[in-house]
Design a protein around this motif. Structure first.
Motif, PDB file in Angstrom:
ATOM      1  N   ASP A  87       3.232   5.949  -6.483  1.00 14.23           N
ATOM      2  CA  ASP A  87       2.575   5.722  -5.522  1.00 14.23           C
ATOM      3  C   ASP A  87       3.126   5.044  -4.291  1.00 14.23           C
ATOM      4  N   SER A  88       3.228   5.762  -2.902  1.00 14.81           N
ATOM      5  CA  SER A  88       4.068   5.349  -1.903  1.00 14.81           C
ATOM      6  C   SER A  88       3.876   3.896  -1.399  1.00 14.81           C
ATOM      7  N   ARG A  89       2.621   3.056  -1.981  1.00 13.40           N
ATOM      8  CA  ARG A  89       2.394   2.030  -1.478  1.00 13.40           C
ATOM      9  C   ARG A  89       3.355   0.890  -2.257  1.00 13.40           C
ATOM     10  N   ALA A  90       3.973   1.488  -3.292  1.00 12.42           N
ATOM     11  CA  ALA A  90       4.897   0.548  -3.827  1.00 12.42           C
ATOM     12  C   ALA A  90       6.247   0.446  -3.099  1.00 12.42           C
ATOM     13  N   LEU A  91       6.265   1.310  -1.954  1.00 14.08           N
ATOM     14  CA  LEU A  91       7.356   0.774  -1.036  1.00 14.08           C
ATOM     15  C   LEU A  91       6.881  -0.025   0.083  1.00 14.08           C
ATOM     16  N   SER A  92       7.768  -1.078   0.329  1.00 14.42           N
ATOM     17  CA  SER A  92       7.333  -2.125   1.397  1.00 14.42           C
ATOM     18  C   SER A  92       8.473  -2.328   2.402  1.00 14.42           C
ATOM     19  N   GLU A  93       8.179  -1.936   3.722  1.00 13.36           N
ATOM     20  CA  GLU A  93       9.251  -1.984   4.641  1.00 13.36           C
ATOM     21  C   GLU A  93      10.115  -3.094   4.686  1.00 13.36           C
ATOM     22  N   ASP A  94      11.392  -3.403   4.691  1.00  8.69           N
ATOM     23  CA  ASP A  94      12.180  -4.692   4.391  1.00  8.69           C
ATOM     24  C   ASP A  94      13.122  -4.786   5.702  1.00  8.69           C
ATOM     25  N   GLY A  95      12.807  -4.045   6.776  1.00 17.61           N
ATOM     26  CA  GLY A  95      13.594  -4.203   7.914  1.00 17.61           C
ATOM     27  C   GLY A  95      14.142  -3.165   8.388  1.00 17.61           C
ATOM     28  N   GLU A  96      14.850  -2.971   9.767  1.00 16.82           N
ATOM     29  CA  GLU A  96      15.507  -1.851  10.238  1.00 16.82           C
ATOM     30  C   GLU A  96      16.739  -2.497  10.914  1.00 16.82           C
ATOM     31  N   SER A  97      17.897  -1.839  10.844  1.00 14.63           N
ATOM     32  CA  SER A  97      19.103  -2.048  11.168  1.00 14.63           C
ATOM     33  C   SER A  97      20.035  -1.041  11.840  1.00 14.63           C
ATOM     34  N   LYS A  98      21.085  -1.424  12.649  1.00 17.91           N
ATOM     35  CA  LYS A  98      21.626  -0.373  13.478  1.00 17.91           C
ATOM     36  C   LYS A  98      23.209  -0.871  12.957  1.00 17.91           C
ATOM     37  N   ALA A  99      24.041   0.127  12.436  1.00 18.27           N
ATOM     38  CA  ALA A  99      25.403  -0.122  11.929  1.00 18.27           C
ATOM     39  C   ALA A  99      25.981   1.037  12.571  1.00 18.27           C
ATOM     40  N   GLY A 100      26.786   0.772  13.907  1.00 13.29           N
ATOM     41  CA  GLY A 100      27.687   1.857  14.427  1.00 13.29           C
ATOM     42  C   GLY A 100      26.745   2.693  14.985  1.00 13.29           C
ATOM     43  N   LYS A 101      26.931   3.987  14.515  1.00 10.66           N
ATOM     44  CA  LYS A 101      25.781   5.203  15.280  1.00 10.66           C
ATOM     45  C   LYS A 101      24.969   5.636  14.212  1.00 10.66           C
ATOM     46  N   LEU A 102      24.941   4.542  13.270  1.00 10.15           N
ATOM     47  CA  LEU A 102      23.647   4.841  12.203  1.00 10.15           C
ATOM     48  C   LEU A 102      22.590   4.005  12.428  1.00 10.15           C
ATOM     49  N   VAL A 103      21.162   4.449  12.193  1.00  5.88           N
ATOM     50  CA  VAL A 103      20.113   3.677  12.157  1.00  5.88           C
ATOM     51  C   VAL A 103      19.520   3.654  10.898  1.00  5.88           C
ATOM     52  N   LYS A 104      19.566   2.372  10.232  1.00  3.50           N
ATOM     53  CA  LYS A 104      19.065   2.174   8.835  1.00  3.50           C
ATOM     54  C   LYS A 104      17.654   1.517   8.704  1.00  3.50           C
ATOM     55  N   GLN A 105      16.845   2.078   7.665  1.00  4.49           N
ATOM     56  CA  GLN A 105      15.608   1.737   7.510  1.00  4.49           C
ATOM     57  C   GLN A 105      15.808   1.164   5.924  1.00  4.49           C
ATOM     58  N   HIS A 106      15.288  -0.192   5.605  1.00  3.13           N
ATOM     59  CA  HIS A 106      15.449  -0.600   4.437  1.00  3.13           C
ATOM     60  C   HIS A 106      13.965  -0.780   3.767  1.00  3.13           C
ATOM     61  N   PHE A 107      13.737  -0.598   2.565  1.00  3.28           N
ATOM     62  CA  PHE A 107      12.591  -0.795   1.802  1.00  3.28           C
ATOM     63  C   PHE A 107      12.679  -1.404   0.335  1.00  3.28           C
ATOM     64  N   ALA A 108      11.741  -2.410   0.191  1.00 10.43           N
ATOM     65  CA  ALA A 108      11.832  -3.102  -1.068  1.00 10.43           C
ATOM     66  C   ALA A 108      10.782  -2.286  -1.981  1.00 10.43           C
ATOM     67  N   LEU A 109      11.075  -2.277  -3.384  1.00 12.38           N
ATOM     68  CA  LEU A 109      10.180  -1.493  -4.390  1.00 12.38           C
ATOM     69  C   LEU A 109       9.579  -2.898  -4.848  1.00 12.38           C
ATOM     70  N   LYS A 110       7.968  -2.853  -4.656  1.00  9.68           N
ATOM     71  CA  LYS A 110       7.241  -3.851  -5.091  1.00  9.68           C
ATOM     72  C   LYS A 110       6.849  -3.465  -6.502  1.00  9.68           C
ATOM     73  N   GLN A 111       7.000  -4.778  -7.300  1.00 13.56           N
ATOM     74  CA  GLN A 111       6.408  -4.560  -8.717  1.00 13.56           C
ATOM     75  C   GLN A 111       5.857  -5.809  -9.059  1.00 13.56           C
ATOM     76  N   GLY A 112       4.824  -5.764  -9.968  1.00 14.10           N
ATOM     77  CA  GLY A 112       4.019  -7.077 -10.314  1.00 14.10           C
ATOM     78  C   GLY A 112       3.078  -7.522  -9.291  1.00 14.10           C
ATOM     79  N   ILE A 113       1.903  -8.018  -9.615  1.00 18.18           N
ATOM     80  CA  ILE A 113       0.883  -8.523  -8.675  1.00 18.18           C
ATOM     81  C   ILE A 113       1.313  -9.930  -8.298  1.00 18.18           C
ATOM     82  N   GLU A 114       1.371 -10.183  -6.905  1.00 17.93           N
ATOM     83  CA  GLU A 114       1.488 -11.371  -6.335  1.00 17.93           C
ATOM     84  C   GLU A 114       0.300 -12.342  -6.517  1.00 17.93           C
TER      85      GLU A 114
END
Length: 160
Positions: free
Chosen positions: A73-100
């Motif tokens: 399930d793609s809902r297991a991916l939660s966006e964890d921020g975006e960053s720029k490093a040099g000429k690259l744009v990066k997107q970070h995702f955390a994999l959610k496990q467990g029920i909060e």
């Protein structure tokens, strides 16, 4: 007394396979030829990188498609921020496990509001539901499947 557990888990082996599949797709796509782009999986964090925002969006879509092919399930991916490093744009995702705990309380409240003949209790990162009849438990599962929750739920450990 019949019972089952409500959990939110993803199989890391399948996630690794999905990442490998997305990397193969990345190598085969003509619009990513001679473009510095990549997908990295570290522990429970996923990092996608590309040269431009548009390419990054395409990479995210490729990743979601690879997850769908692997029944993750793609809902297991939660966006964890975006960053720029040099000429690259990066997107970070955390994999959610467990029920909060907030979500677990919401699930218990949903079950109690429906006045079903089952009891729900929070046990760590899962919710245990018990009832006298198997039909009542199946009704609770059906109600939770129809609910629009923002986390993927699995129902396991069903005991009679």
């Amino acid at each position: 007394m019949p019972s089952f557990d409500i959990v939110s888990e993803i199989e890391m082996h399948e996630v690794t396979n999905a990442v490998d599949q997305a990397k193969r797709d990345l190598g085969n796509r003509w619009d990513f030829k001679n473009v510095e782009a990549g997908i990295e999986l570290e522990d429970k964090r996923l990092t996608l990188s590309a040269e431009q925002e548009f390419q990054l969006e395409q990479l995210v879509e490729m990743m979601r498609m690879a997850f769908a092919k692997r029944n993750i399930d793609s809902r297991a991916l939660s966006e964890d921020g975006e960053s720029k490093a040099g000429k690259l744009v990066k997107q970070h995702f955390a994999l959610k496990q467990g029920i909060e705990t907030d979500m677990a309380k919401k699930i218990v409240k949903m079950i109690k509001d429906k006045k079903m003949k089952v009891q729900a209790s929070i046990q760590g990162d899962k919710v245990r539901v018990t009832g006298k009849k198997r039909d009542d438990l199946q009704e609770a599962i059906a109600m939770l499947r129809e609910a629009e929750l923002d986390i993927p739920l699995q129902f396991n450990n069903f005991r009679d």
